[in-house]
Write a protein that holds these residues in place. Structure first.
Motif, PDB file in Angstrom:
ATOM      1  N   GLY A  89      27.223  62.980   6.119  1.00 13.59           N
ATOM      2  CA  GLY A  89      28.990  64.416   6.180  1.00 13.59           C
ATOM      3  C   GLY A  89      28.882  65.355   5.473  1.00 13.59           C
ATOM      4  O   GLY A  89      29.429  66.020   5.850  1.00 13.59           O
ATOM      5  N   GLY A  90      27.972  65.844   4.750  1.00 12.13           N
ATOM      6  CA  GLY A  90      27.993  67.174   3.193  1.00 12.13           C
ATOM      7  C   GLY A  90      29.323  67.730   2.777  1.00 12.13           C
ATOM      8  O   GLY A  90      29.762  66.088   2.454  1.00 12.13           O
ATOM      9  N   ARG A  91      29.646  67.962   3.223  1.00 12.32           N
ATOM     10  CA  ARG A  91      31.273  68.076   2.455  1.00 12.32           C
ATOM     11  C   ARG A  91      32.399  68.240   2.780  1.00 12.32           C
ATOM     12  O   ARG A  91      33.585  67.750   2.522  1.00 12.32           O
ATOM     13  CB  ARG A  91      32.261  70.178   2.396  1.00 12.32           C
ATOM     14  CG  ARG A  91      31.963  70.829   3.953  1.00 12.32           C
ATOM     15  CD  ARG A  91      32.672  71.983   4.164  1.00 12.32           C
ATOM     16  NE  ARG A  91      32.712  72.658   5.264  1.00 12.32           N
ATOM     17  CZ  ARG A  91      33.486  72.730   5.724  1.00 12.32           C
ATOM     18  NH1 ARG A  91      34.896  72.061   5.161  1.00 12.32           N
ATOM     19  NH2 ARG A  91      33.820  73.811   7.147  1.00 12.32           N
ATOM     20  N   TRP A  92      32.458  67.018   4.459  1.00 13.07           N
ATOM     21  CA  TRP A  92      33.356  65.762   4.854  1.00 13.07           C
ATOM     22  C   TRP A  92      32.718  65.076   4.470  1.00 13.07           C
ATOM     23  O   TRP A  92      32.875  63.735   5.370  1.00 13.07           O
ATOM     24  CB  TRP A  92      32.788  66.218   6.088  1.00 13.07           C
ATOM     25  CG  TRP A  92      33.802  67.486   6.953  1.00 13.07           C
ATOM     26  CD1 TRP A  92      32.966  68.393   7.624  1.00 13.07           C
ATOM     27  CD2 TRP A  92      34.336  68.001   6.581  1.00 13.07           C
ATOM     28  NE1 TRP A  92      33.216  69.475   7.051  1.00 13.07           N
ATOM     29  CE2 TRP A  92      35.231  69.444   6.863  1.00 13.07           C
ATOM     30  CE3 TRP A  92      35.965  68.195   6.231  1.00 13.07           C
ATOM     31  CZ2 TRP A  92      35.881  70.323   7.687  1.00 13.07           C
ATOM     32  CZ3 TRP A  92      36.497  68.725   6.560  1.00 13.07           C
ATOM     33  CH2 TRP A  92      37.275  69.365   6.815  1.00 13.07           C
ATOM     34  N   GLY A  93      31.963  64.468   3.387  1.00 11.18           N
ATOM     35  CA  GLY A  93      31.418  63.175   3.293  1.00 11.18           C
ATOM     36  C   GLY A  93      31.623  62.274   2.890  1.00 11.18           C
ATOM     37  O   GLY A  93      31.635  61.180   2.972  1.00 11.18           O
ATOM     38  N   THR A  96      32.753  60.657   6.468  1.00 14.07           N
ATOM     39  CA  THR A  96      31.867  59.593   6.854  1.00 14.07           C
ATOM     40  C   THR A  96      31.166  58.874   6.268  1.00 14.07           C
ATOM     41  O   THR A  96      31.037  58.231   6.910  1.00 14.07           O
ATOM     42  CB  THR A  96      30.958  60.961   7.199  1.00 14.07           C
ATOM     43  OG1 THR A  96      30.819  61.705   5.520  1.00 14.07           O
ATOM     44  CG2 THR A  96      31.049  61.804   7.918  1.00 14.07           C
ATOM     45  N   LEU A 416      30.456  61.915  16.207  1.00 13.36           N
ATOM     46  CA  LEU A 416      30.187  63.012  14.425  1.00 13.36           C
ATOM     47  C   LEU A 416      28.843  63.196  14.010  1.00 13.36           C
ATOM     48  O   LEU A 416      28.914  64.666  13.902  1.00 13.36           O
ATOM     49  CB  LEU A 416      30.455  61.993  14.292  1.00 13.36           C
ATOM     50  CG  LEU A 416      30.909  62.622  12.666  1.00 13.36           C
ATOM     51  CD1 LEU A 416      32.126  62.493  12.375  1.00 13.36           C
ATOM     52  CD2 LEU A 416      30.498  60.842  11.337  1.00 13.36           C
ATOM     53  N   THR A 417      27.574  62.278  14.363  1.00 20.93           N
ATOM     54  CA  THR A 417      27.024  63.629  14.361  1.00 20.93           C
ATOM     55  C   THR A 417      26.429  64.379  15.816  1.00 20.93           C
ATOM     56  O   THR A 417      26.036  65.454  15.071  1.00 20.93           O
ATOM     57  CB  THR A 417      25.399  62.124  14.657  1.00 20.93           C
ATOM     58  OG1 THR A 417      25.746  61.283  13.546  1.00 20.93           O
ATOM     59  CG2 THR A 417      24.168  62.497  14.263  1.00 20.93           C
ATOM     60  N   VAL A 420      30.827  66.778  16.337  1.00 21.82           N
ATOM     61  CA  VAL A 420      31.417  67.413  14.824  1.00 21.82           C
ATOM     62  C   VAL A 420      30.582  67.619  13.962  1.00 21.82           C
ATOM     63  O   VAL A 420      30.814  69.519  13.242  1.00 21.82           O
ATOM     64  CB  VAL A 420      32.078  66.206  14.330  1.00 21.82           C
ATOM     65  CG1 VAL A 420      32.752  66.812  12.938  1.00 21.82           C
ATOM     66  CG2 VAL A 420      33.156  65.425  15.179  1.00 21.82           C
ATOM     67  N   LEU A 421      30.038  67.123  13.400  1.00 15.90           N
ATOM     68  CA  LEU A 421      28.846  68.250  12.065  1.00 15.90           C
ATOM     69  C   LEU A 421      27.617  68.356  12.464  1.00 15.90           C
ATOM     70  O   LEU A 421      26.887  68.812  12.180  1.00 15.90           O
ATOM     71  CB  LEU A 421      28.315  66.554  12.035  1.00 15.90           C
ATOM     72  CG  LEU A 421      28.980  65.615  10.934  1.00 15.90           C
ATOM     73  CD1 LEU A 421      29.132  64.728  10.316  1.00 15.90           C
ATOM     74  CD2 LEU A 421      30.158  66.535   9.501  1.00 15.90           C
ATOM     75  N   ARG A 422      27.344  68.353  14.063  1.00 15.76           N
ATOM     76  CA  ARG A 422      25.945  69.096  14.344  1.00 15.76           C
ATOM     77  C   ARG A 422      25.116  69.042  13.915  1.00 15.76           C
ATOM     78  O   ARG A 422      24.040  69.596  13.413  1.00 15.76           O
ATOM     79  CB  ARG A 422      26.391  70.085  14.225  1.00 15.76           C
ATOM     80  CG  ARG A 422      27.249  70.806  15.273  1.00 15.76           C
ATOM     81  CD  ARG A 422      27.685  71.474  16.357  1.00 15.76           C
ATOM     82  NE  ARG A 422      28.913  71.925  17.224  1.00 15.76           N
ATOM     83  CZ  ARG A 422      28.864  72.098  19.137  1.00 15.76           C
ATOM     84  NH1 ARG A 422      28.091  71.931  19.568  1.00 15.76           N
ATOM     85  NH2 ARG A 422      30.162  72.573  18.805  1.00 15.76           N
ATOM     86  N   ARG A 423      25.195  67.764  13.080  1.00 12.68           N
ATOM     87  CA  ARG A 423      23.534  67.387  12.471  1.00 12.68           C
ATOM     88  C   ARG A 423      22.205  66.558  13.536  1.00 12.68           C
ATOM     89  O   ARG A 423      20.967  66.498  13.037  1.00 12.68           O
ATOM     90  CB  ARG A 423      23.438  66.164  11.411  1.00 12.68           C
ATOM     91  CG  ARG A 423      24.723  67.140  10.789  1.00 12.68           C
ATOM     92  CD  ARG A 423      24.515  68.099   9.876  1.00 12.68           C
ATOM     93  NE  ARG A 423      23.187  67.709   8.583  1.00 12.68           N
ATOM     94  CZ  ARG A 423      23.387  67.324   7.632  1.00 12.68           C
ATOM     95  NH1 ARG A 423      24.678  67.170   6.877  1.00 12.68           N
ATOM     96  NH2 ARG A 423      22.264  67.055   6.837  1.00 12.68           N
TER      97      ARG A 423
END
Length: 524
Positions: A89-93, A96, A416-417, A420-423
């Motif tokens: 999630g990075g900054r949204w960790g 997540t 989400l993956t 939203v997060l574009r990972r």
């Protein structure tokens, strides 16, 4: 600046000793009780042989893609579900991470009642030697063994015949978990999985030589092509694949995190998926060959048998068959021994999800984490599922957990993956960088479009059905406590665990860098 490794933030992370240990452990998780008692009934009721078409489509378009997603997240971000998803999630960790704890709570709840079923199988393994259920297997199960209450309501009356084997299962599971990944989980699966294959293979071979076996197999494999036009058949296929692969509730994320840096992921994943589906087909052959014998003895068609799946199949119908079968005691011991082994390897993977998450969040050792989780889980398991209301509580908790909790987890994780997060591209690149079987962008389409669409429909339909029709005629109050209450408890666990502070900086470890970098790959 190089990414810090595990040694800089705590003890080195445990690892599987090699690819074989990982594959056997992953197969051990996927092959469980549902493969033996759920798949044959689902296939039979949804088109027989024709069901294999939507089943294979579901495997390719949803099962394997989500399995690879779990692998990618766990391996790249090197942690249990909360840890890996927080890093993803990075900054949204922090948000997540809560999804990771929801997956942990799912595993926690499943372990509570799954252990009880393994305890039943262990008891019936002993009962097989003298066919103790006699001429009334249903009465023996409900009245003599489970001592099930006549009223569907929570009770506190402990049933000794259930509590004793339940205690043995919990002790064995805790001991294995305290030994860690390589010395505990891996060694058990390396021993148990070949033994499981041999014992169940013996059961199937014996079943094939019973009178009426051919009629049973005809009932199982005869295709009803008209069923393919029924959307419910396709939904059933996706549901079976999804529930049988142990995906989307933390198991495969956790297992993949124990693999070495340059470990092949997609190749072993295909082996695991193929082995799981092969075992389900083998189970279908064995179950319906045996049911054919039972129908032959009663001089009725297989279609008129009352119970062909679920708990009733294993603990009522099969004991009745064994009482009439030549050498029934030996076959019964093999069958219930198989159920016990299959259930135990799956249980270990479920418990490891919770244990690993607690270890990482609170800086515990594998031994202390296993003891803490095992003790709490065992006490709750006894309180809820070794009582006279245990059967009803188990049935309800299982339905809500799998049909709503697990499906919701998969939908949220995929959306989400990818969206939203574009990972998604990063995880795709990671899988291709370490694996022999390369994936294309179609994998992203399957994870981001097909899975949310199909499972989203399943989720909405499941919620509407239980909200409007109830479940099995159980009282509304009971469903509020053991059904909806279970989901609420999962949410509370996830929220509280996320809010608690980390005891070490393990959650801040950066992911492994791509090998090679995306830019370098594009240049080449």
């Amino acid at each position: 600046m190089s990414a810090p490794n595990e040694e800089s933030t705590g003890a080195p992370r445990e690892q599987f000793s090699g690819q074989t240990g990982f594959i056997l452990s992953a197969i051990g998780s996927a092959v469980g009780l549902g493969n033996i008692w759920r798949f044959p009934g689902v296939a039979y009721e949804n088109g027989g042989g024709a069901f294999l078409i939507p089943y294979l489509v579901a495997l390719v378009t949803a099962g394997i893609p989500i399995l690879f997603l779990d692998y990618a997240i766990g391996h790249r971000f090197r942690g249990s579900a909360p840890t890996a998803l927080r890093r993803l999630g990075g900054r949204w960790g922090r948000w997540t991470e809560s999804l990771g704890w929801f997956q942990v709570s799912i595993s926690f709840v499943i372990a509570l009642y799954y252990t009880a079923i393994i305890g039943w199988a262990l008891s019936y393994f002993v009962f097989s030697f003298d066919l103790r259920w006699g001429d009334d297997p249903a009465g023996f199960l409900l009245s003599d063994y489970l001592e099930a209450s006549n009223e569907v309501a929570l009770t506190s009356d402990i049933v000794a015949s259930v509590a004793v084997p339940l205690a043995l299962v919990w002790i064995a599971a805790i001991v294995v978990l305290t030994l860690g990944v390589s010395r505990g989980l891996e060694r058990v699966n390396i021993i148990v999985m070949p033994l499981l294959a041999v014992t169940f293979g013996a059961v199937v071979v014996r079943a094939l030589f019973l009178d009426g076996a051919a009629e049973g197999l005809n009932a199982f494999f005869t295709p009803d092509w008209g069923a393919l036009s029924d959307p419910n058949v396709w939904i059933a296929a996706y549901g079976q694949i999804f529930f049988s692969l142990s995906i989307a509730f933390g198991i495969m994320i956790t297992y993949a995190s124990y693999r070495r840096r340059r470990s092949n992921l997609t190749g072993p994943g295909l082996v695991v998926a193929l082995a799981n589906s092969s075992f389900e087909l083998l189970a279908g052959v064995g179950v319906f060959a045996t049911l054919g014998f039972f129908a032959f003895q009663q001089r009725i068609p297989v279609a008129e048998l009352e119970t062909i799946s679920g708990i009733g199949l294993s603990f009522i119908t099969f004991p009745a068959i064994l009482s009439q079968m030549p050498g029934g005691a030996a076959v019964g011991a093999l069958f219930f021994g198989t159920l016990t082994l299959a259930g135990f390897t799956s249980l270990l993977s479920i418990l490891q999800v919770t244990s690993a998450a607690v270890q990482e969040k609170f800086g515990l050792t594998p031994r202390s984490g296993a003891m803490a989780i095992g003790t709490v889980s065992a006490l709750l398991s006894f309180a809820l599922f070794s009582t006279t209301s245990g059967l009803y509580a188990l049935d309800t908790a299982d339905h809500w957990t799998n049909n709503i909790g697990v499906v919701a987890s998969a939908v949220v994780m995929s959306v989400l993956t990818v969206w939203v997060l574009r990972r998604g591209p990063e995880l795709l690149h990671h899988l291709n960088a370490v694996s022999t079987v390369k994936l294309g962008r179609v994998w992203l389409a399957l994870v981001g479009v097909v899975v949310p669409a199909v499972l989203g429909y399943m989720l909405v339909r499941g919620i509407v059905t239980v909200a409007t029709e109830g479940y099995e005629g159980y009282p509304t109050g009971f469903l509020l406590v053991m059904g909806w209450g279970t989901l609420i408890a999962m949410g509370v666990i996830a929220a509280v665990a996320t809010a608690l502070p980390w005891r070490r900086n393990g959650h801040d470890v950066q992911p492994w860098p791509p090998y090679p970098t995306v830019a370098a790959t594009e240049e080449n």
